[in-house]
Design a protein around this motif. Structure first.
Motif: not given
Length: 256
Positions: A18-21, A41-43, A206-207, A230-234
Motif C-alpha cells: 500500500l501507498t498511503s498519502v 498508485l494510491i491506496d 525518499s530516503k 507518489v510517482l517517485v515512490l512507485e
C-alpha cells in the motif's frame, strides 16, 4: 508495452503493497489533476493532523478519493481531540455524514492506555475499518521493542485492519531518532515476529522509503507519503532509481 523485468507489484484493490498519502490541504481542483494521472498508485489518503475539521469542500474531497477507489480517513490528531473532549459519538456521526469508512485510533499526542484503545476498537469495529497506531509524536519518548510488538499484536487481534508505526510527517519520532535516522534494529525486530502486510510504516521522505523497500521489499506498506511523491515512490518500488536499481524481481524479505 512492457519489456523490462521488474519486481512484481500488487495491483488493483490491494491489501498490501500500500501507498498511503498524507493530504495537508490540497485544493480540490489540484487534487483532481493529481488523481487523474496518479490515482491508481494510491491506496489510502490521510487528511492530515486535524485539518479535516476545518477543511473546505471536505465531502467533495472524500467523494473524489472514493471515485478513484482510494480509502480516505482523518488523521489521528482529530480522533485524539474528540477523545480528549469526550466527543467520540459525535465524531463517529461526523464521519458517517461525510462518507468516511476508515478511522484511525492513535495515541500520538495523548497517552491513551492500550486497554482503552482496545475497548474503543471492540465498540466500533463493526461500523468502521480501524487503523491503529503505535508510537508517540514526542521525540523524547522511546518505547522498548517488546512494547511495540505487544501493542501491535493486541491491536491487530482486537480487529484493526492495519497498524501504523508512528514516524510523524517529519520522520523525527517513533520509529525514527530525533535526527531522522531510522531505528533499524526496531524495524528488524518487528518484522521478525509480526506480519508486515498489516503494518504501515510511516516514511515521509525518499530516503526513508528506500530503506523499507530494500529491507522488506517492493510491496511494503508505506504511509505519510506526500502526494507529489507518489510517482517517485512507485519508481523506487519498481527498481527504477539508482538506490533500488538492483532490487531482485522476487525480493520479499519478511513478506511471505
Amino acid at each position: 508495452m512492457n519489456f523490462l523485468s521488474l519486481p512484481e507489484r500488487t495491483s488493483g484493490n490491494r491489501t498490501y503493497g500500500l501507498t498511503s498519502v498524507i493530504d495537508f490541504g490540497t485544493p480540490l481542483g489540484e487534487l483532481k489533476n493529481i488523481l487523474s494521472d496518479y490515482g491508481e498508485l494510491i491506496d489510502i489518503a490521510k487528511i492530515g493532523i486535524g485539518s479535516a475539521y476545518v477543511a473546505p469542500n471536505l465531502k467533495e474531497k472524500v467523494n473524489l478519493y472514493k471515485e478513484y477507489h482510494i480509502k480516505p480517513y482523518c488523521g489521528g490528531t482529530l480522533f485524539e481531540k474528540c477523545y480528549y473532549q469526550n466527543k467520540i459519538p459525535e465524531y463517529l456521526s461526523y464521519l458517517r455524514n461525510i462518507g468516511i469508512e476508515w478511522l484511525e485510533i492513535s495515541n500520538g499526542t495523548l497517552d491513551i492506555p492500550i486497554q482503552e484503545r482496545l475497548q474503543l476498537i471492540s465498540q466500533i469495529k463493526n461500523d468502521f475499518h480501524i487503523i491503529g497506531e503505535v508510537g508517540s509524536k514526542d521525540s523524547n519518548s522511546e518505547m522498548p521493542v517488546s512494547e511495540w510488538k505487544e501493542e501491535i499484536k493486541l491491536l491487530l487481534e482486537a480487529g484493526c485492519d492495519y497498524v501504523i508505526t508512528e514516524g510523524r510527517d517529519s520522520g523525527t519520532s517513533g520509529i525514527y531518532e530525533k535526527c531522522g535516522n531510522i531505528r533499524s534494529n526496531l524495524i528488524h525486530e518487528l518484522c521478525k515476529d509480526l506480519d508486515c502486510k498489516q503494518i504501515i510504516f510511516e516514511a515521509p521522505s525518499s530516503k526513508h522509503q528506500m530503506f523499507f523497500i530494500k529491507e522488506i521489499g517492493p510491496n511494503v506498506n508505506l504511509g505519510n507519503v506526500k502526494l507529489q511523491d507518489v510517482l517517485v515512490l512507485e519508481s523506487q518500488r519498481c527498481g527504477l532509481r539508482s538506490e533500488t536499481f538492483f532490487l531482485e524481481d522476487h525480493h520479499t524479505c519478511t513478506l511471505p
